[in-house]
Design a protein around this motif. Structure first.
Motif, PDB file in Angstrom:
ATOM      1  N   LEU A  81      34.882  31.541  32.495  1.00 30.44           N
ATOM      2  CA  LEU A  81      35.086  32.868  31.918  1.00 30.44           C
ATOM      3  C   LEU A  81      33.758  33.600  32.040  1.00 30.44           C
ATOM      4  CD1 LEU A  81      36.763  34.973  30.370  1.00 30.44           C
ATOM      5  CD2 LEU A  81      36.048  33.852  28.253  1.00 30.44           C
ATOM      6  N   GLU A  82      33.720  34.576  32.946  1.00 40.52           N
ATOM      7  CA  GLU A  82      32.495  35.335  33.189  1.00 40.52           C
ATOM      8  C   GLU A  82      32.846  36.808  33.305  1.00 40.52           C
ATOM      9  OE1 GLU A  82      29.950  32.099  35.748  1.00 40.52           O
ATOM     10  OE2 GLU A  82      31.432  33.290  36.831  1.00 40.52           O
ATOM     11  N   GLY A  83      32.133  37.644  32.585  1.00 37.61           N
ATOM     12  CA  GLY A  83      32.365  39.078  32.660  1.00 37.61           C
ATOM     13  C   GLY A  83      33.777  39.481  32.279  1.00 37.61           C
ATOM     14  N   GLY A  84      34.387  38.736  31.371  1.00 37.92           N
ATOM     15  CA  GLY A  84      35.747  39.042  30.928  1.00 37.92           C
ATOM     16  C   GLY A  84      36.834  38.554  31.869  1.00 37.92           C
ATOM     17  N   LYS A  85      36.454  37.819  32.934  1.00 35.72           N
ATOM     18  CA  LYS A  85      37.418  37.312  33.906  1.00 35.72           C
ATOM     19  C   LYS A  85      37.495  35.794  33.847  1.00 35.72           C
ATOM     20  CE  LYS A  85      36.770  40.890  37.406  1.00 35.72           C
ATOM     21  NZ  LYS A  85      36.483  41.152  38.820  1.00 35.72           N
ATOM     22  N   ILE A  86      38.724  35.292  33.838  1.00 34.58           N
ATOM     23  CA  ILE A  86      38.955  33.857  33.978  1.00 34.58           C
ATOM     24  C   ILE A  86      39.038  33.573  35.465  1.00 34.58           C
ATOM     25  CG2 ILE A  86      40.719  32.068  33.726  1.00 34.58           C
ATOM     26  CD1 ILE A  86      41.335  33.177  30.987  1.00 34.58           C
ATOM     27  N   SER A  87      38.410  32.494  35.912  1.00 30.99           N
ATOM     28  CA  SER A  87      38.497  32.138  37.324  1.00 30.99           C
ATOM     29  C   SER A  87      38.581  30.630  37.491  1.00 30.99           C
ATOM     30  CB  SER A  87      37.310  32.693  38.109  1.00 30.99           C
ATOM     31  OG  SER A  87      36.113  32.084  37.684  1.00 30.99           O
ATOM     32  N   ALA A  88      39.283  30.232  38.558  1.00 30.71           N
ATOM     33  CA  ALA A  88      39.401  28.816  38.909  1.00 30.71           C
ATOM     34  C   ALA A  88      39.657  28.714  40.403  1.00 30.71           C
ATOM     35  CB  ALA A  88      40.537  28.159  38.133  1.00 30.71           C
ATOM     36  N   GLN A  89      39.076  27.686  41.000  1.00 31.83           N
ATOM     37  CA  GLN A  89      39.296  27.444  42.426  1.00 31.83           C
ATOM     38  C   GLN A  89      40.451  26.470  42.572  1.00 31.83           C
ATOM     39  OE1 GLN A  89      37.648  28.843  45.252  1.00 31.83           O
ATOM     40  NE2 GLN A  89      39.472  27.919  46.152  1.00 31.83           N
ATOM     41  N   PHE A  90      41.590  26.968  43.060  1.00 33.01           N
ATOM     42  CA  PHE A  90      42.734  26.128  43.369  1.00 33.01           C
ATOM     43  C   PHE A  90      42.538  25.594  44.790  1.00 33.01           C
ATOM     44  CE2 PHE A  90      44.374  27.926  39.609  1.00 33.01           C
ATOM     45  CZ  PHE A  90      45.543  27.261  39.243  1.00 33.01           C
ATOM     46  N   PRO A  91      43.263  24.550  45.192  1.00 34.74           N
ATOM     47  CA  PRO A  91      43.056  24.000  46.534  1.00 34.74           C
ATOM     48  C   PRO A  91      43.226  25.021  47.663  1.00 34.74           C
ATOM     49  CG  PRO A  91      44.320  22.468  45.220  1.00 34.74           C
ATOM     50  CD  PRO A  91      44.189  23.730  44.410  1.00 34.74           C
ATOM     51  N   GLN A  92      44.150  25.966  47.541  1.00 27.63           N
ATOM     52  CA  GLN A  92      44.407  26.897  48.636  1.00 27.63           C
ATOM     53  C   GLN A  92      43.964  28.332  48.353  1.00 27.63           C
ATOM     54  OE1 GLN A  92      48.694  25.612  49.089  1.00 27.63           O
ATOM     55  NE2 GLN A  92      48.115  25.797  51.244  1.00 27.63           N
ATOM     56  N   TYR A  93      43.462  28.612  47.140  1.00 28.23           N
ATOM     57  CA  TYR A  93      43.079  29.981  46.823  1.00 28.23           C
ATOM     58  C   TYR A  93      42.168  30.032  45.599  1.00 28.23           C
ATOM     59  CZ  TYR A  93      46.925  29.469  43.472  1.00 28.23           C
ATOM     60  OH  TYR A  93      47.754  29.015  42.472  1.00 28.23           O
ATOM     61  N   GLN A  94      41.473  31.160  45.463  1.00 25.72           N
ATOM     62  CA  GLN A  94      40.644  31.448  44.291  1.00 25.72           C
ATOM     63  C   GLN A  94      41.475  32.308  43.344  1.00 25.72           C
ATOM     64  OE1 GLN A  94      37.483  30.522  43.358  1.00 25.72           O
ATOM     65  NE2 GLN A  94      37.739  31.688  41.485  1.00 25.72           N
ATOM     66  N   PHE A  95      41.612  31.877  42.100  1.00 30.50           N
ATOM     67  CA  PHE A  95      42.406  32.580  41.084  1.00 30.50           C
ATOM     68  C   PHE A  95      41.471  33.295  40.123  1.00 30.50           C
ATOM     69  CE2 PHE A  95      43.921  32.521  36.698  1.00 30.50           C
ATOM     70  CZ  PHE A  95      45.135  33.170  36.816  1.00 30.50           C
ATOM     71  N   THR A  96      41.779  34.553  39.798  1.00 31.10           N
ATOM     72  CA  THR A  96      41.077  35.270  38.732  1.00 31.10           C
ATOM     73  C   THR A  96      42.096  36.027  37.893  1.00 31.10           C
ATOM     74  OG1 THR A  96      40.677  37.260  40.054  1.00 31.10           O
ATOM     75  CG2 THR A  96      38.941  35.593  40.065  1.00 31.10           C
ATOM     76  N   ALA A  97      41.758  36.232  36.642  1.00 25.08           N
ATOM     77  CA  ALA A  97      42.619  37.001  35.739  1.00 25.08           C
ATOM     78  C   ALA A  97      41.733  37.749  34.756  1.00 25.08           C
ATOM     79  CB  ALA A  97      43.568  36.076  34.980  1.00 25.08           C
ATOM     80  N   GLU A  98      42.171  38.964  34.434  1.00 25.86           N
ATOM     81  CA  GLU A  98      41.453  39.769  33.456  1.00 25.86           C
ATOM     82  C   GLU A  98      42.427  40.715  32.778  1.00 25.86           C
ATOM     83  OE1 GLU A  98      38.636  42.616  35.222  1.00 25.86           O
ATOM     84  OE2 GLU A  98      39.647  42.275  37.121  1.00 25.86           O
ATOM     85  N   ILE A  99      42.010  41.243  31.642  1.00 29.49           N
ATOM     86  CA  ILE A  99      42.797  42.243  30.928  1.00 29.49           C
ATOM     87  C   ILE A  99      42.174  43.602  31.219  1.00 29.49           C
ATOM     88  CG2 ILE A  99      43.575  43.090  28.677  1.00 29.49           C
ATOM     89  CD1 ILE A  99      44.814  40.388  29.424  1.00 29.49           C
ATOM     90  N   ILE A 100      43.001  44.511  31.750  1.00 27.24           N
ATOM     91  CA  ILE A 100      42.559  45.876  32.026  1.00 27.24           C
ATOM     92  C   ILE A 100      43.561  46.816  31.367  1.00 27.24           C
ATOM     93  CG2 ILE A 100      42.101  47.612  33.788  1.00 27.24           C
ATOM     94  CD1 ILE A 100      41.411  45.344  35.718  1.00 27.24           C
ATOM     95  N   GLU A 101      43.088  47.589  30.415  1.00 23.97           N
ATOM     96  CA  GLU A 101      43.944  48.538  29.694  1.00 23.97           C
ATOM     97  C   GLU A 101      45.217  47.878  29.179  1.00 23.97           C
ATOM     98  OE1 GLU A 101      44.536  51.907  32.248  1.00 23.97           O
ATOM     99  OE2 GLU A 101      42.403  52.392  32.271  1.00 23.97           O
ATOM    100  N   ASP A 102      45.085  46.733  28.511  1.00 22.38           N
ATOM    101  CA  ASP A 102      46.175  45.992  27.882  1.00 22.38           C
ATOM    102  C   ASP A 102      47.161  45.388  28.884  1.00 22.38           C
ATOM    103  OD1 ASP A 102      46.897  44.985  25.376  1.00 22.38           O
ATOM    104  OD2 ASP A 102      48.611  46.337  25.275  1.00 22.38           O
ATOM    105  N   LYS A 103      46.776  45.313  30.157  1.00 23.92           N
ATOM    106  CA  LYS A 103      47.609  44.688  31.176  1.00 23.92           C
ATOM    107  C   LYS A 103      46.885  43.458  31.709  1.00 23.92           C
ATOM    108  CE  LYS A 103      49.784  48.990  32.512  1.00 23.92           C
ATOM    109  NZ  LYS A 103      51.212  48.940  32.577  1.00 23.92           N
ATOM    110  N   LEU A 104      47.663  42.431  32.044  1.00 26.50           N
ATOM    111  CA  LEU A 104      47.114  41.224  32.648  1.00 26.50           C
ATOM    112  C   LEU A 104      47.094  41.427  34.160  1.00 26.50           C
ATOM    113  CD1 LEU A 104      46.189  38.257  32.427  1.00 26.50           C
ATOM    114  CD2 LEU A 104      48.614  37.620  32.544  1.00 26.50           C
ATOM    115  N   VAL A 105      45.909  41.358  34.750  1.00 24.07           N
ATOM    116  CA  VAL A 105      45.750  41.546  36.188  1.00 24.07           C
ATOM    117  C   VAL A 105      45.291  40.215  36.781  1.00 24.07           C
ATOM    118  CG1 VAL A 105      44.562  42.812  38.010  1.00 24.07           C
ATOM    119  CG2 VAL A 105      45.184  43.984  35.875  1.00 24.07           C
ATOM    120  N   MET A 106      46.150  39.619  37.612  1.00 23.00           N
ATOM    121  CA  MET A 106      45.851  38.339  38.237  1.00 23.00           C
ATOM    122  C   MET A 106      45.695  38.543  39.734  1.00 23.00           C
ATOM    123  SD  MET A 106      48.370  35.711  36.237  1.00 23.00           S
ATOM    124  CE  MET A 106      49.852  36.598  36.657  1.00 23.00           C
ATOM    125  N   SER A 107      44.697  37.881  40.311  1.00 17.17           N
ATOM    126  CA  SER A 107      44.457  37.954  41.751  1.00 17.17           C
ATOM    127  C   SER A 107      44.294  36.545  42.292  1.00 17.17           C
ATOM    128  CB  SER A 107      43.194  38.747  42.054  1.00 17.17           C
ATOM    129  OG  SER A 107      43.301  40.061  41.575  1.00 17.17           O
TER     130      SER A 107
END
Length: 125
Positions: A81-107
């Protein structure tokens, strides 16, 4: 940052391309994905579901844990958890999630020359 809540997908970019990159195009659905995040301090339970299917991971920020991919494969990773973003390295992709204006934004971004950047925006239910 408080992530706790229940969210329903309302917009996504590069969904089919992402599933294809993972070899999961057959898992494509037209259902809205519901993401439920339970949070107790740095302890999380993160569940995504559609009718007849659910995928869940439990983790503690900053500690190595066992996670499960969408395919059901288990792997070890440290969720950060850095800068308000959750992140994890999955085997095939990098996952991040954050809250922006009360919405969950996942990449999710796949690696490689033809990497795919998938983004899902979910509103609170």
């Amino acid at each position: 940052m408080a992530f706790a809540g229940k969210y329903e997908s309302e917009n996504q970019e590069n969904y089919e391309e992402f599933l294809e990159a993972l070899g999961l195009l057959s898992a494509k659905t037209d259902h809205n994905v519901v993401t439920e995040v339970l949070q107790d301090g740095h302890n999380f339970t993160w569940t995504q579901s559609i009718p007849n299917w659910a995928w869940s991971n439990k983790f503690t920020i900053g500690q190595e844990c066992e996670l499960v991919t969408m395919k059901g494969d288990k792997f070890k990773a440290t969720v950060l958890l850095e800068g308000g973003k959750i992140s994890a390295q999955f085997p095939q992709y990098q996952f991040t999630a954050e809250i922006i204006e009360d919405k969950l934004v996942m990449s999710c971004i796949t690696s490689g020359e033809k990497g795919v950047a998938f983004k899902r925006i979910s509103k609170r239910m």
